[in-house]
Design an enzyme around this catalytic site. Sequence first.
Site, PDB file in Angstrom:
ATOM      1  N   GLY A  46      42.698  33.215  38.304  1.00 19.08           N
ATOM      2  CA  GLY A  46      43.851  33.298  37.415  1.00 19.08           C
ATOM      3  C   GLY A  46      45.052  32.625  38.052  1.00 19.08           C
ATOM      4  O   GLY A  46      45.066  32.362  39.262  1.00 19.08           O
ATOM      5  N   GLN A  51      54.021  31.565  39.370  1.00 22.34           N
ATOM      6  CA  GLN A  51      53.526  31.189  40.707  1.00 22.34           C
ATOM      7  C   GLN A  51      53.724  29.701  40.995  1.00 22.34           C
ATOM      8  O   GLN A  51      53.661  29.292  42.158  1.00 22.34           O
ATOM      9  CB  GLN A  51      52.040  31.541  40.844  1.00 22.34           C
ATOM     10  N   CYS A  91      45.594  37.416  45.819  1.00 25.32           N
ATOM     11  CA  CYS A  91      46.594  36.666  45.056  1.00 25.32           C
ATOM     12  C   CYS A  91      46.796  35.328  45.746  1.00 25.32           C
ATOM     13  O   CYS A  91      46.941  35.279  46.973  1.00 25.32           O
ATOM     14  CB  CYS A  91      47.903  37.452  45.010  1.00 25.32           C
ATOM     15  N   LEU A  92      46.823  34.260  44.957  1.00 29.34           N
ATOM     16  CA  LEU A  92      47.010  32.925  45.540  1.00 29.34           C
ATOM     17  C   LEU A  92      48.402  32.789  46.152  1.00 29.34           C
ATOM     18  O   LEU A  92      48.618  31.919  46.995  1.00 29.34           O
ATOM     19  CB  LEU A  92      46.777  31.850  44.464  1.00 29.34           C
ATOM     20  N   HIS A 133      47.035  41.672  36.298  1.00 32.92           N
ATOM     21  CA  HIS A 133      47.605  41.022  37.494  1.00 32.92           C
ATOM     22  C   HIS A 133      48.482  39.828  37.088  1.00 32.92           C
ATOM     23  O   HIS A 133      49.610  39.679  37.573  1.00 32.92           O
ATOM     24  CB  HIS A 133      46.443  40.589  38.394  1.00 32.92           C
ATOM     25  N   GLU A 134      47.961  38.993  36.173  1.00 33.76           N
ATOM     26  CA  GLU A 134      48.719  37.784  35.780  1.00 33.76           C
ATOM     27  C   GLU A 134      49.954  38.145  34.959  1.00 33.76           C
ATOM     28  O   GLU A 134      51.013  37.541  35.146  1.00 33.76           O
ATOM     29  CB  GLU A 134      47.816  36.805  35.004  1.00 33.76           C
ATOM     30  N   HIS A 137      52.783  39.124  37.109  1.00 35.76           N
ATOM     31  CA  HIS A 137      53.523  37.986  37.685  1.00 35.76           C
ATOM     32  C   HIS A 137      54.661  37.560  36.754  1.00 35.76           C
ATOM     33  O   HIS A 137      55.756  37.230  37.205  1.00 35.76           O
ATOM     34  CB  HIS A 137      52.596  36.784  37.899  1.00 35.76           C
TER      35      HIS A 137
HETATM   36  O1  K1U Z   1      47.200  35.468  40.368  1.00 32.00           O
HETATM   37  C1  K1U Z   1      46.593  34.985  41.305  1.00 32.00           C
HETATM   38  O2  K1U Z   1      47.161  34.764  42.357  1.00 32.00           O
HETATM   39  C2  K1U Z   1      45.126  34.677  41.195  1.00 32.00           C
HETATM   40  C3  K1U Z   1      44.250  35.790  41.730  1.00 32.00           C
HETATM   41  C4  K1U Z   1      43.798  36.633  40.562  1.00 32.00           C
HETATM   42  C5  K1U Z   1      43.158  37.951  40.856  1.00 32.00           C
HETATM   43  C6  K1U Z   1      42.216  38.127  41.832  1.00 32.00           C
HETATM   44  C7  K1U Z   1      41.631  39.361  42.060  1.00 32.00           C
HETATM   45  C8  K1U Z   1      41.987  40.434  41.294  1.00 32.00           C
HETATM   46  C9  K1U Z   1      42.945  40.257  40.328  1.00 32.00           C
HETATM   47  C10 K1U Z   1      43.527  39.025  40.097  1.00 32.00           C
HETATM   48  C11 K1U Z   1      43.066  35.150  42.454  1.00 32.00           C
HETATM   49  O3  K1U Z   1      42.328  34.434  41.882  1.00 32.00           O
HETATM   50  S1  K1U Z   1      42.851  35.491  44.131  1.00 32.00           S
HETATM   51  C12 K1U Z   1      41.335  34.638  44.541  1.00 32.00           C
HETATM   52  C13 K1U Z   1      40.106  35.304  44.019  1.00 32.00           C
HETATM   53  O4  K1U Z   1      40.126  36.470  43.681  1.00 32.00           O
HETATM   54  C14 K1U Z   1      38.843  34.560  43.890  1.00 32.00           C
HETATM   55  C15 K1U Z   1      38.686  33.299  44.386  1.00 32.00           C
HETATM   56  C16 K1U Z   1      37.482  32.629  44.244  1.00 32.00           C
HETATM   57  C17 K1U Z   1      36.432  33.211  43.613  1.00 32.00           C
HETATM   58  C18 K1U Z   1      36.556  34.482  43.124  1.00 32.00           C
HETATM   59  C19 K1U Z   1      37.756  35.170  43.254  1.00 32.00           C
HETATM   60 ZN    ZN Z   2      48.578  36.765  41.876  1.00 34.76          ZN
END
Ligand code: K1U
Ligand code: ZN
Length: 167
Positions: A46, A51, A91-92, A133-134, A137
């Site tokens: 996401g 972000q 979270c990225l 989560h999104e 943000h």
């Molecule tokens: O909002 C963001 O920063 C993105 C975030 C979203 C998220 C992850 C986990 C739970 C809720 C919301 C991410 O994508 S973090 C990276 C991640 O979870 C992932 C990366 C590669 C493959 C699978 C998952």
């Molecule tokens: Zn996030």
Amino acid sequence: MALLPILRYPDPRLKKTAAPIATVDDGIRTLARDMAETMYEAPGIGLAATQVDVHKQLVVIDISETKDQLLVMINARILARDGVQEGEEGCLSVPGIYDRVQRAERVTVQYMNLDGQEKTLEAEGLLAVCIQHELDHLKGKVFVDYLSQLKQTRIKNKLMKQARITA
Ligand code: K1U
Ligand code: ZN
């Protein structure tokens, strides 16, 4: 297509509230495409416009393993929440940090798609978590805000130290 720089916690711009999008025009379609490319490249499941320092109500989500189930949500709002689930989130904008957060198990969300059509989606499990989560943000909230003050301070210090090393 363009990869967009992602703001890193504790950047104060992550606390801004996003404004509704009045018209879905080519600028919004380009932003959505660039955000999707940035999310896939990261990689993540996401990304919210906040972000990438754009304070408009736009999020992109794809929880599929095949990375071909892109959801673009404009002006999304949660109409109903039901149940509780607790799982690990990342979270990225908070690289390398994962912790457990409680969320609703199911949500009903109303949003506009890239064609300007109003949609309603019922989501559960990981998709429901990702939507919550999104949309957090877009309200200036990061998952770290749900953790204890001690954990928040430790995470801030760790990421600020990393930022100094890589500068
Ligand atoms: O909002 C963001 O920063 C993105 C975030 C979203 C998220 C992850 C986990 C739970 C809720 C919301 C991410 O994508 S973090 C990276 C991640 O979870 C992932 C990366 C590669 C493959 C699978 C998952
Ligand atoms: Zn996030």
